[in-house]
Design a protein around this motif. Structure first.
Motif, PDB file in Angstrom:
ATOM      1  N   THR A  23       0.851  -1.184   0.000  1.00 23.28           N
ATOM      2  CA  THR A  23       0.000   0.000   0.000  1.00 23.28           C
ATOM      3  C   THR A  23       0.890   1.239   0.000  1.00 23.28           C
ATOM      4  O   THR A  23       1.963   1.240   0.591  1.00 23.28           O
ATOM      5  N   ALA A  24       0.427   2.278  -0.670  1.00 24.69           N
ATOM      6  CA  ALA A  24       1.167   3.543  -0.678  1.00 24.69           C
ATOM      7  C   ALA A  24       0.167   4.684  -0.732  1.00 24.69           C
ATOM      8  O   ALA A  24      -0.998   4.490  -1.089  1.00 24.69           O
ATOM      9  N   TRP A  25       0.640   5.858  -0.399  1.00 28.85           N
ATOM     10  CA  TRP A  25      -0.191   7.042  -0.518  1.00 28.85           C
ATOM     11  C   TRP A  25       0.664   8.182  -1.024  1.00 28.85           C
ATOM     12  O   TRP A  25       1.878   8.190  -0.875  1.00 28.85           O
ATOM     13  N   SER A  26       0.008   9.122  -1.654  1.00 28.54           N
ATOM     14  CA  SER A  26       0.745  10.246  -2.218  1.00 28.54           C
ATOM     15  C   SER A  26      -0.078  11.511  -2.094  1.00 28.54           C
ATOM     16  O   SER A  26      -1.296  11.471  -1.930  1.00 28.54           O
ATOM     17  N   ASP A  27       0.625  12.611  -2.159  1.00 29.13           N
ATOM     18  CA  ASP A  27      -0.033  13.896  -2.334  1.00 29.13           C
ATOM     19  C   ASP A  27       0.787  14.664  -3.356  1.00 29.13           C
ATOM     20  O   ASP A  27       1.999  14.483  -3.470  1.00 29.13           O
ATOM     21  N   GLU A  28       0.083  15.466  -4.136  1.00 35.12           N
ATOM     22  CA  GLU A  28       0.762  16.220  -5.191  1.00 35.12           C
ATOM     23  C   GLU A  28       0.042  17.538  -5.417  1.00 35.12           C
ATOM     24  O   GLU A  28      -1.168  17.635  -5.236  1.00 35.12           O
TER      25      GLU A  28
END
Length: 186
Positions: free
Chosen positions: A123-128
């Motif tokens: 699992t991963a999460w990102s913000d951009e």
């Protein structure tokens, strides 16, 4: 082998970042019993996630409907900027058919991206930060899952950024346009 693989991965990572003016920051360390378990593995996974997000944004920009939705899990959720915009993948596909039909879709250009991979490596999460010709700067956040060694978007949330000095005015303006309880089908 690690000595030859590390520079190649670093180059791949930099190439992916520079082509879209994005920056990957942050990573989690993995317990010794979990995979991936080295910093090179983490960088490789982050690079793959970067590729998934870049391909997804590119597909939207050129109206490539199939490629865009292949980047998402079958049970993905897209949260748009309006409170009524909570779409399951089939609902979002229905919404996107018309804008994508002419080969243009929508264009959001990522500029700063932060990716974190969970300890389990699944699992991963990102913000951009994203720029849009009409809407200016927005933020996109996502949750991704690793399915058969391919990162897929499970949830994406697109939000407008409101500068603190004008937040009260914006909130007051929004309050004059209540959310329609009858329009939750998106």
């Amino acid at each position: 082998m690690l000595r030859t693989l590390a520079p190649a991965l670093a180059l791949l990572l930099l190439a992916g970042c520079s082509s879209n003016q994005t920056r990957i920051t942050g990573c989690s360390t993995f317990p010794k019993h979990a995979q991936p378990n080295t910093e090179v593995d983490i960088l490789l996974e982050q690079s793959k996630i970067e590729g998934t997000l870049n391909a997804w944004h590119t597909a939207a920009s050129i109206g490539d409907f199939d490629r865009y939705f292949r980047s998402m899990t079958h049970d993905s959720i897209f949260l748009g900027t309006d409170a009524t915009e909570r779409w399951t993948k089939p609902q979002f596909m229905d919404y996107a058919r018309e804008p994508f039909a002419d080969g243009h879709g929508w264009t959001y250009n990522p500029s700063q991206r932060h990716i974190t991979v969970a300890h389990d490596g699944k699992t991963a999460w990102s913000d951009e930060l994203l720029t849009h010709d009409r809407y200016g700067t927005l933020r996109g956040t996502s949750v991704l899952v690793n399915i058969n060694k391919h990162w897929k978007i499970a949830q994406y949330n697109l939000t407008f950024l409101v500068p603190n000095p004008i937040a009260k005015e914006v909130v007051e303006l929004i309050s004059t346009h209540p959310v329609s309880s009858s329009d939750t089908s998106h």
